[in-house]
Design a protein around this motif. Structure first.
Motif: not given
Length: 568
Positions: A30-40, A519-537
């Motif tokens: 999604x926009x703002x998810x942090x895609x450019x953070x990974x490249x950063x 994602x937001x966990x309580x008051x903490x915001x974090x970015x998760x990175x994971x591969x998508x394969x099969x039905x998830x893709x």
């Protein structure tokens, strides 16, 4: 090729471990998810900007590490060998961290390295293309660099720049020589006169002291003569009075009888005898000196005149307290040495003028050779980019690499540090439109495709194994996006391609897809990175298509596209 990336406390990413395969990998989210953070984080790992703002809130340090396979990376392996760093089965681990103190550290294969070394080594591994680099197409000054890379002219141009810098330095020195000519001539004239004036006196070392002594004797003749007469009288006696010698003679006649009565006085007798002979000798010296005394007023005038000449020149050339005629001799020697150097100026200037002339010829010949090679490369580059642009949905586009000889008078004046050519990219995106500067008329989408074409043809000229595209799809969509996806797929047969995109039309061509999710966990915001394969893709592609990852229509459309374009 990048195989693994491990990220800890970098920006919004608390912890992520990503494995990369070869071929074409898409990064989506999604926009703002942090895609450019990974490249950063990858850019940070490879020697990019390091700042405390990159550390995740509440943490004291951020760390990124990556494993690279140096498959075919001859330059990278040579660099490691030169720096005494060993790879393991052609793999190397790079690690970098930034602390909240602002201090950053980096390691290549366990060896600490500087940022400069890290950047140098990383240049053989990854080429990151982002929006900032796309803007380089807007800078005409960068067009020459792209052409030289394509034409394999970088090393030759670098050598030319050294030749040109040498010429510029020689010209600078020659200009200084010419601008200082008046001062130099004045200095030569002054020193020549000084040397001539001092040498004309024919001063002998120590002469001034001798003259001062003579001047004192002649100017005090009467007192000196009277004093000598008085001394001689004291020795010899006068007007019936016995002198010193007469008294000594009487003592000598008395002493033998005294000594005969007391032998202990023999020593004193000996001393008296010695004293007599010494006084007699002194008396004779004074008498002789008195006989030589002659008053010579002409000689006195000569001595005083010469001493006056010494004083005048001392005030002129060595005007310090206590200066002597010997100091004049020292000054004359130094002045003669300086004159010799200054007098060789004409010869030095002539030699430098010859050196400048020869350097100008070398620069001009080298510039002409580079220009000829650029013209050949420009023609090939124009055709190659045009061909790629046609495949990227710009079929009627004309692209030209324009070369114009720099303006200026004379041969060398037409040259600059990189040669005699002004290079500029021209484009005509519509039939019948004239070729105009790319920097003035291209849209964002057109620039993206021109840059992709540029990266494609330049990828054949280097051995960098990984190309990273950060949102190269800006300003495009539809069929053009499909064409870009297809083109990247083909490019991935030679390079590892990592691409951030929000277009499903590009993502479906990828061999691998990685999702970045915030994602937001309580008051903490974090970015998760994971591969998508099969039905998830399939669901991720559906989201990218319509924003709906659960509707049957979206899922069916996504699955069909993946099947059609080779994503699965």
């Amino acid at each position: 090729m990048l195989e693994e990336l491990d990220i800890r406390n970098f920006a919004l990413i608390d912890s992520a471990h990503v494995e990369f395969g070869g071929g074409f990998t898409v990064l989506s989210g999604e926009t703002g998810a942090g895609k450019s953070i990974l490249i950063g984080s990858l850019a940070f790992l490879l020697g990019g900007k390091a700042g405390v703002e990159q550390i995740r809130t509440g943490c004291t340090e951020a760390q990124v590490s990556g494993t690279f396979l140096l498959d075919g990376g001859k330059e990278a392996l040579e660099w490691l060998d030169e720096h005494g760093i060993e790879s393991e089965e052609n793999r190397i681990l790079i690690r970098r961290m930034i602390r909240d103190s602002g201090k950053s550290s980096a390691w290549i294969g366990g060896t600490p390295v500087t940022k400069a070394d890290l950047l140098s080594f990383a240049s053989f591994l990854v080429d990151i293309h982002g929006q900032h680099e796309q803007q380089s197409l807007m800078k005409v000054s960068e067009h020459r660099r792209y052409l030289d890379i394509y034409g394999d002219l970088v090393a030759e141009v670098k050598n030319f720049t050294s030749l040109y810098a040498d010429l510029v330095e020689k010209r600078r020195v020659l200009d200084e020589m010419n601008s200082d000519a008046s001062d130099r001539n004045n200095r030569i004239e002054m020193l020549s006169f000084a040397v001539s004036e001092i040498e004309a006196l024919k001063i002998k070392p120590g002469e001034e002291s001798e003259l001062e002594s003579e001047e004192s004797r002649l100017s005090s003749f009467e007192k000196l003569y009277g004093g000598i007469e008085e001394i001689n009288g004291a020795f010899e006696g006068s007007e019936g009075e016995g002198g010193i010698l007469a008294a000594m003679r009487r003592l000598r006649s008395v002493l033998p009888s005294v000594v005969s009565m007391d032998k202990s006085l023999e020593a004193l007798d000996g001393r008296l005898q010695s004293a007599f002979y010494e006084l007699e000798d002194i008396s004779q010296e004074f008498r002789h000196y008195g006989q030589t005394l002659v008053f010579d007023p002409e000689r006195l005038a000569e001595v005083q005149e010469r001493l006056e000449l010494f004083n005048r020149l001392k005030k002129k050339y060595v005007p310090h307290q206590g200066a002597t005629a010997d100091d004049l001799l020292s000054y004359c020697k130094k002045a003669s040495e300086e004159l010799e150097k200054l007098s060789s100026f004409t010869q030095d200037k002539s030699a430098l003028e010859q050196a400048v002339s020869e350097a100008e010829k070398r620069v001009y010949v080298a510039a002409k050779q580079i220009s000829a090679k650029r013209k050949a490369a420009a023609e090939k580059m124009s055709g190659a980019i045009e061909e790629i642009l046609k495949k990227l949905g710009m079929k009627d586009t004309r692209f030209r690499v324009s070369l114009e000889e720099k303006s200026g008078d004379g041969m060398v004046q037409k040259c600059g540090p990189y040669g005699m050519d002004d290079v500029e990219f021209l484009i005509s995106a519509n039939p019948g439109s004239p070729l105009l500067p790319l920097a003035r008329i291209a849209s964002g989408g057109e620039l993206s495709r021109v840059m992709l074409a540029m990266k494609t043809i330049l990828s054949n000229a280097d051995t960098v194994g990984t190309l990273v595209f950060d949102e190269i799809d800006t300003g495009i969509g539809g069929e053009i996006a499909v064409a870009i996806g297809e083109h990247m797929k083909k490019l991935a047969s030679r390079k590892q391609i990592l691409c951030i995109t929000h277009l499903a039309s590009i993502a479906v061509y990828a061999d691998n897809q990685i999702k970045i999710e915030k994602g937001v966990d309580g008051s903490s915001t974090s970015t998760k990175v994971f591969p998508v394969v099969g039905e998830n893709r399939v669901r991720e592609i559906a989201r990218m298509l319509s924003g709906d990852s659960s509707s049957a229509a979206s899922l069916e459309h996504a699955a069909s596209m993946l099947k059609k374009f080779g994503g699965i």
